[in-house]
Design an enzyme around this catalytic site. Structure first.
Site, short mmCIF file in Angstrom:
data_model
loop_
_atom_site.label_atom_id
_atom_site.label_comp_id
_atom_site.label_asym_id
_atom_site.label_seq_id
_atom_site.Cartn_x
_atom_site.Cartn_y
_atom_site.Cartn_z
N HIS A 94 -5.35 -1.67 0.81
CA HIS A 94 -4.51 -2.56 0.01
C HIS A 94 -4.45 -3.92 0.72
O HIS A 94 -4.54 -3.97 1.95
CB HIS A 94 -3.11 -1.92 -0.05
N ASP A 107 -1.25 3.26 6.97
CA ASP A 107 -0.56 2.81 5.77
C ASP A 107 -0.27 4.06 4.94
O ASP A 107 -1.16 4.59 4.27
CB ASP A 107 -1.44 1.82 5.00
N GLN A 167 1.18 5.49 0.06
CA GLN A 167 0.82 6.43 -1.01
C GLN A 167 0.80 7.88 -0.53
O GLN A 167 0.36 8.77 -1.25
CB GLN A 167 -0.55 6.07 -1.61
N LYS A 222 8.50 3.60 -3.57
CA LYS A 222 7.48 4.54 -4.06
C LYS A 222 7.90 5.99 -3.86
O LYS A 222 7.16 6.91 -4.19
CB LYS A 222 6.15 4.27 -3.35
N CYS A 238 -4.32 -4.89 -6.11
CA CYS A 238 -4.22 -5.43 -4.74
C CYS A 238 -5.30 -4.87 -3.82
O CYS A 238 -5.05 -4.63 -2.63
CB CYS A 238 -2.84 -5.19 -4.12
N1 PMP Z 1 -0.25 -0.04 0.83
C1 PMP Z 1 -0.55 0.68 -0.25
C2 PMP Z 1 -1.62 1.73 -0.16
C3 PMP Z 1 0.13 0.45 -1.44
O1 PMP Z 1 -0.19 1.15 -2.53
C4 PMP Z 1 1.13 -0.55 -1.48
C5 PMP Z 1 1.89 -0.85 -2.76
N2 PMP Z 1 1.08 -0.99 -3.90
C6 PMP Z 1 1.41 -1.26 -0.31
C7 PMP Z 1 0.71 -0.98 0.82
C8 PMP Z 1 2.43 -2.35 -0.27
O2 PMP Z 1 3.73 -1.87 -0.49
P1 PMP Z 1 4.91 -2.88 -0.79
O3 PMP Z 1 4.44 -3.79 -1.89
O4 PMP Z 1 6.03 -2.01 -1.21
O5 PMP Z 1 5.20 -3.62 0.48
#
Ligand code: PMP
Length: 419
Positions: free
Chosen positions: A125, A203, A206, A229, A368
């Site tokens: 991401h 990270d 998910q 999430k 993203c």
């Molecule tokens: N890493 C991953 C794998 C994600 O899916 C996301 C959210 N789409 C993020 C990081 C970022 O999370 P946040 O926008 O809540 O900071």
């Protein structure tokens, strides 16, 4: 029998009872972007605001003491949820993005220099790419990306070879891809990385909401995720770090709460966790996050993982059997409850809009992960992502609706004329 509590949980989510703009009942399949909140979370935050809210840590009065106790109790819940050794290894941040930026700014600026390598995967991401690119702009380090193979996977051998070749100071990778759904073998890769003296950042945005995670079992150095999430509030997330690392890092934001003493000549830093929690923290959000973690723990992370897996299998098989539909991701045995796909001759945004007409919420775009999309040679994908409150019926509705969308936007046998 273990499925029933998951199905019953729908009643705890008021929003799942609504209809969408077209009047169709909502089928919410955009859980990888953000999940919904059960009444228990909304109530926990409401209870705080209604009955005992005040700023934490500073005031010696009843409300402040009650808020402080609830805030710190939330840290204990979060620490237990991820299996941290001690509570103060859990730092509350604004979310996964804020957590990674904190590590990049503090551990990164202190430990990474010109020519040092940071190893990522191509499936990260943007939150796990851009902070390292910004670090590279500041200190002149290099970033290497692990490629995925034709099955959307990365083998241990590829990980091993890259660590051997690049000798990175940091290996930062996602526990589960928000597009491909792939679940990476965190424990194995962490071990390989440690054998090559690399620090590991996971990270887990998910992963933490969808399966039992134990950071000590992973042996990861840093683990990050977001509250929203996992049925928690927005504006809160966690940075887990091993105490020795967090102790050695300088603070990030300066201000109230993170200091021991301030003089005109300078300041001394507070101990963990306050050191990384400058200013007024997200108090009600922490309390809401703890309520969310207790809620999903009661449902059982193993039950949740199993149910999501079954929905993913069903959706994945149905999509693969449709003419003109291509699944972007590995087979279901290699992934969690996420299925990304492309439909021939229909843009992902039209797919999403068409499904929305039937009440079905999916995401469209690059999610993203622009480097991943570029690597795969696609500009946009559609993504259905499941959570425990989704049902097999909803999976079927999604597939039926997609077939309708396909008929409407790209009817077979009526290809566009060449000019
Ligand atoms: N890493 C991953 C794998 C994600 O899916 C996301 C959210 N789409 C993020 C990081 C970022 O999370 P946040 O926008 O809540 O900071």
């Amino acid at each position: 029998a273990t499925l029933q509590p998951l199905l019953d949980s729908r009643d705890d989510f008021p929003v799942l009872g609504r209809t969408t703009a077209s009047g169709a009942p909502l089928v919410f399949l955009d859980n990888a972007a953000s999940t919904q909140r059960p009444v228990a979370v909304i109530e926990a935050m409401g209870d705080c605001y209604r009955n005992y809210y005040a700023n934490v840590h500073r005031g010696i009065h009843t409300l402040s003491e009650e808020s402080t106790a609830a805030y710190e109790q939330s840290r204990t819940v979060a620490a237990n949820f991820i299996g941290a050794a001690v509570d103060h290894e859990v730092i509350f941040t604004a979310g996964a993005t804020a957590s990674i930026n904190t590590v990049a700014r503090t551990w990164g600026d202190t430990n990474i220099g010109p020519g040092d390598v940071i190893l990522l995967t191509i499936a990260e991401h943007h939150a796990n790419i851009v902070p390292w690119q910004q670090l590279a702009q500041r200190v002149g380090c290099k970033i290497e990306f692990l490629p995925i193979d034709d099955d959307f996977l990365i083998s241990d051998e590829v990980v091993q070879a890259a660590l051997q070749k690049h000798q990175p100071k940091l290996f930062a990778f996602t526990a589960a891809s928000n597009v491909l759904g792939t679940e990476n073998p965190v424990k194995r890769w962490t071990k390989i990385a440690h054998d090559h003296d690399a620090i590991v950042l996971i990270d887990a945005a998910q992963a933490v909401p969808h399966r039992a995670v134990n950071v000590q079992d992973w042996d990861a150095d840093f683990v990050v995720f977001s509250g929203h999430k996992v049925c928690g509030p927005t504006g809160i997330g966690v940075l887990y770090g091993k105490q020795t690392l967090l102790d050695a890092m300088p603070p990030f934001l300066g201000g109230g709460a993170m200091i021991d003493e301030v003089k005109t000549s300078g300041f001394t830093t507070a101990a963990l966790p306050d050191k990384f929690e400058a200013g007024t923290p997200p108090i009600a959000e922490a309390i809401g996050l703890a309520a969310a973690m207790q809620y999903v723990s009661e449902l059982g992370l193993d039950n949740i993982a199993n149910h999501e897996h079954r929905m993913c299998e069903r959706a994945d098989a149905a999509l693969r059997s449709m003419d003109g539909v291509k699944v972007i991701g590995p087979t279901p045995d290699k992934k969690g409850g996420i299925v990304s796909f492309q439909v021939d001759r229909i843009h992902a945004h039209d797919v999403s809009q068409g499904l929305d007409h039937d009440g079905i919420a999916v995401r469209a775009g690059h999610h993203c992960t622009m480097p991943l999309h570029e690597y795969l040679g696609v500009t946009a994908t559609s993504r259905a992502s499941f959570y425990f409150y989704n049902t097999m019926d909803e999976v079927d509705q999604f597939i039926e609706s997609l077939a309708k969308v396909q008929k409407k936007f790209a009817p077979t046998g009526r290809r566009r004329k060449r000019s």
